[in-house]
Design a protein around this motif. Structure first.
Motif, PDB file in Angstrom:
ATOM      1  N   GLY A   1      92.425 -38.379  30.561  1.00 56.92           N
ATOM      2  CA  GLY A   1      91.035 -38.189  30.939  1.00 56.92           C
ATOM      3  C   GLY A   1      90.176 -38.119  29.696  1.00 56.92           C
ATOM      4  N   THR A   2      88.866 -38.010  29.898  1.00 60.21           N
ATOM      5  CA  THR A   2      87.953 -37.762  28.781  1.00 60.21           C
ATOM      6  C   THR A   2      87.179 -36.482  29.079  1.00 60.21           C
ATOM      7  OG1 THR A   2      86.173 -39.078  29.770  1.00 60.21           O
ATOM      8  CG2 THR A   2      87.678 -40.219  28.272  1.00 60.21           C
TER       9      THR A   2
ATOM     10  N   PHE B   1      84.542 -45.813  26.511  1.00 57.46           N
ATOM     11  CA  PHE B   1      83.078 -45.838  26.643  1.00 57.46           C
ATOM     12  C   PHE B   1      82.533 -44.423  26.408  1.00 57.46           C
ATOM     13  CE2 PHE B   1      78.933 -46.197  28.512  1.00 57.46           C
ATOM     14  CZ  PHE B   1      78.555 -47.499  28.214  1.00 57.46           C
ATOM     15  N   PRO B   2      81.515 -44.275  25.539  1.00 55.74           N
ATOM     16  CA  PRO B   2      81.035 -42.922  25.211  1.00 55.74           C
ATOM     17  C   PRO B   2      80.163 -42.308  26.306  1.00 55.74           C
ATOM     18  CG  PRO B   2      79.732 -44.576  24.061  1.00 55.74           C
ATOM     19  CD  PRO B   2      80.798 -45.332  24.817  1.00 55.74           C
TER      20      PRO B   2
ATOM     21  N   LEU C   1      80.538 -34.986  21.262  1.00 54.49           N
ATOM     22  CA  LEU C   1      81.234 -34.018  22.119  1.00 54.49           C
ATOM     23  C   LEU C   1      82.453 -34.619  22.826  1.00 54.49           C
ATOM     24  CD1 LEU C   1      78.012 -32.691  23.916  1.00 54.49           C
ATOM     25  CD2 LEU C   1      79.314 -31.411  22.220  1.00 54.49           C
ATOM     26  N   ASP C   2      82.561 -35.964  22.809  1.00 56.23           N
ATOM     27  CA  ASP C   2      83.616 -36.645  23.582  1.00 56.23           C
ATOM     28  C   ASP C   2      85.015 -36.405  23.010  1.00 56.23           C
ATOM     29  OD1 ASP C   2      81.688 -37.840  25.215  1.00 56.23           O
ATOM     30  OD2 ASP C   2      81.674 -39.738  24.133  1.00 56.23           O
TER      31      ASP C   2
ATOM     32  N   ILE D   1      74.407 -33.078  25.023  1.00 54.94           N
ATOM     33  CA  ILE D   1      74.986 -34.042  25.970  1.00 54.94           C
ATOM     34  C   ILE D   1      73.880 -34.890  26.613  1.00 54.94           C
ATOM     35  CG2 ILE D   1      75.073 -32.523  28.027  1.00 54.94           C
ATOM     36  CD1 ILE D   1      77.807 -33.650  28.673  1.00 54.94           C
ATOM     37  N   MET D   2      72.761 -34.244  26.964  1.00 55.07           N
ATOM     38  CA  MET D   2      71.688 -34.990  27.635  1.00 55.07           C
ATOM     39  C   MET D   2      71.089 -36.049  26.717  1.00 55.07           C
ATOM     40  SD  MET D   2      69.680 -31.904  29.564  1.00 55.07           S
ATOM     41  CE  MET D   2      68.383 -32.871  30.293  1.00 55.07           C
ATOM     42  N   THR D   3      70.801 -35.664  25.477  1.00 53.58           N
ATOM     43  CA  THR D   3      70.096 -36.600  24.591  1.00 53.58           C
ATOM     44  C   THR D   3      71.031 -37.703  24.085  1.00 53.58           C
ATOM     45  OG1 THR D   3      70.472 -35.070  22.768  1.00 53.58           O
ATOM     46  CG2 THR D   3      68.348 -34.948  23.844  1.00 53.58           C
TER      47      THR D   3
END
Lengths: 475, 61
Positions: A175-176, A207-208, A213-214, A316-318
């Motif tokens: 998973g990611t 895919f990011p 944070l990934d 995460i949002m930006t």
């Protein structure tokens, strides 16, 4: 050997049988494919089952093993991965409409490593669209369902991986995890989910969602299987500038070491605040079981956790909106509603917000490193509550109505902000739904996390329980 | 807030509906609550470096 026994086995069990030629990769693959086809209508864990291709691959590997070329523990093991990893020449949807016909022309590093290890791929697993969410209620490929209760979410974003491992529709998966997307479905579906240290596993060809944070990591039935998979995928990669050239350990070797003398850190202020009482009680009972085996508990302070939610949400949002900016301009209508709204909202925070978020992360790095000097691992609940109904976006937590997404990532997000290794292990059931306990470790010390988890697994916290699903086509 | 958002998105050449603007305004209120909890002076700490960097080889020592 019956098919039921084969698909429910672990990597560790099957590898011994395959090596000794007691079981063939074709038999295991057929059993897993049949199980997946029979259950997918109910669980919807797979976006695509690649039956012909996987059987052909299984036959090749079977021939190789019969010729005496056994590659190691993953050779001949059927496995399906989250549909976010690139396979050369195969569609990678990322759970989206926009990428429904996207065909990468190279393999992700984790995919090449698993191919080299002899894994047989059985298909692509469902996920929250572009990994931006935690329900896996996917508007384009249908909602994935929790095998423990089909009305509930499996968590996300790696919900297909969590559900498929839990329902024996794959032997293991990857998973990611950007805010908890490995550990949330692992906790929700009653399996092991390991987010390794940031930099331990290459993200090339994945895919990011939010690049800083990934993480990529194993989702498995047992701690030993997580260690086997980590051994296979860990390591420096020139193609991913965020990987770190730190020696990897033989993660399976020291699992059984005594945990006598191990020091467990507990932070009450952040990780035990506003938790469902039954979840809290199961996690505290889990900690006591480790104390019974010789570990000791100390309390640690990490003051900057009070700002961690701001740092995670802004980052995460930006970053996600940066990744999707062009498609948001040109094809906004092709995103699912929830993801479109999050991407639009991610356009709003200021540069000052983003940089303050990175300052908070630095504070957290330093405070966690300081706290970790006193302990070997930290233990927390993985989630504050058990899985919610499919379609819900709020829930009642300790008599207050709260937003699902804000709260589901509260205890997992510090692992993403700091990059520290974090694992979720099932510690019991609450109202028939699994509860996860999170074990966090020092940077690049996955072996400590795995050793604590292995010791806890030996206490049989789930009492051998598995989800009860009937294979409609067999009945 | 909603009108401000609409002008902002328009200036950024993003076609965001009024309904979405209204929902985003609510999300921004949630972020404002978290933002108000920040002590900005405490963040500007040159002793430990000003902001996050990815983990490096010796960060576990």
């Amino acid at each position: 050997m019956s098919k039921v026994q084969l698909f429910s086995r672990t990597i560790d069990e099957l590898s011994g049988l395959i090596r000794e030629k007691e079981v063939s990769p074709v038999e295991v693959t057929k059993a897993t494919l049949e199980r997946s086809k029979n259950l997918n209508e109910q669980v919807n864990a797979y976006i695509n089952i690649t039956e012909d291709q996987s059987l052909a691959m299984a036959m090749e590997h079977e021939k190789e093993i019969l010729n005496g070329n056994y590659r190691g523990k993953l050779h001949g093991i059927p496995m399906a991965l989250k549909d976010i990893f690139y396979f050369e020449g195969e569609v990678a949807t990322m759970g989206s409409k926009i990428h429904q016909d996207f065909i990468p022309d190279y393999d992700a590093t984790v995919v090449s490593k698993l191919k080299e290890a002899g894994v047989i791929f059985t298909g692509k697993l469902n996920m929250h669209e572009y990994a931006w969410g935690a329900t896996t209620t996917n508007p384009h490929y249908g909602p994935c369902r929790n095998p423990w209760n089909l009305e509930k979410i499996p968590g996300g974003s790696s919900g297909g991986s969590g559900a498929a491992v839990s329902a024996d529709m794959t032997i293991a998966s990857l998973g990611t995890d950007t805010g908890g997307s490995i550990r949330i479905p692992a906790s929700s579906c009653g399996i092991i989910g390991l987010k390794p240290t940031h930099g331990r596993v290459s993200k090339y060809g994945c895919f990011p969602l939010a690049w800083s944070l990934d993480h990529i990591g194993p989702m498995t039935k047992t701690v030993t299987d997580a260690a086997i998979l980590l051994e296979a995928i860990a390591g420096f990669d020139r193609n991913d500038p965020t990987t770190v050239d730190v020696p990897t350990a033989a993660y399976t070797k020291n699992l059984n070491e005594d945990i006598g003398g191990m020091v467990i850190g507990i932070n009450e202020d952040y990780f035990f605040r506003n938790v469902d009482p039954e979840v809290e009680s199961l996690v505290r009972a889990g900690i006591r079981k480790l104390e019974d085996r010789g570990a000791s508990v100390v309390h640690v302070e990490i003051p900057s956790l009070k700002n961690a939610e701001f740092a995670e949400l802004i980052t995460i949002m930006t970053e996600a909106s940066t990744v999707h900016h062009a498609n948001l301009k040109e094809r906004a209508q092709d995103f699912g509603e929830d993801v479109r709204l999050l991407l639009e909202a991610g356009e709003v925070p200021s540069a000052v917000d983003y940089l303050q978020a990175q300052q908070i992360r630095r504070k957290l790095d330093v405070e966690f490193a300081e706290a970790m000097k006193q302990v070997d691992v930290m233990i927390t609940p993985t989630l504050p509550f058990t899985p919610i109904d499919i379609g819900a976006d709020t829930l009642s937590l300790n008599e207050e109505i709260v937003n699902f997404l804000d709260h589901i990532i509260r205890f997992t997000l510090p692992g993403n902000l700091t990059g520290l290794p974090s694992l979720s292990i099932p510690c019991g059931l609450s109202n028939g739904l699994p509860v996860g306990m999170q074990i966090m470790g020092k940077a690049f010390k996955e072996e400590d996390v795995l050793r604590a988890a292995y010791a806890f697994e030996k206490t049989n916290p789930m009492n051998g329980m598995k989800p009860k699903l009937s294979e409609s086509k067999l009945v | 807030m909603q009108d401000l958002l609409k002008s902002y998105f328009s200036a950024r050449d993003l076609n965001v509906s009024e309904e979405d603007c209204s929902k985003i305004a609510q999300q921004m209120e949630g972020l404002d609550v978290l933002r108000k909890g920040l002590d900005v002076r405490y963040l500007n700490d040159s002793d430990i470096g000003m902001y996050h960097r990815p983990l490096r080889r010796h960060d576990n020592e």
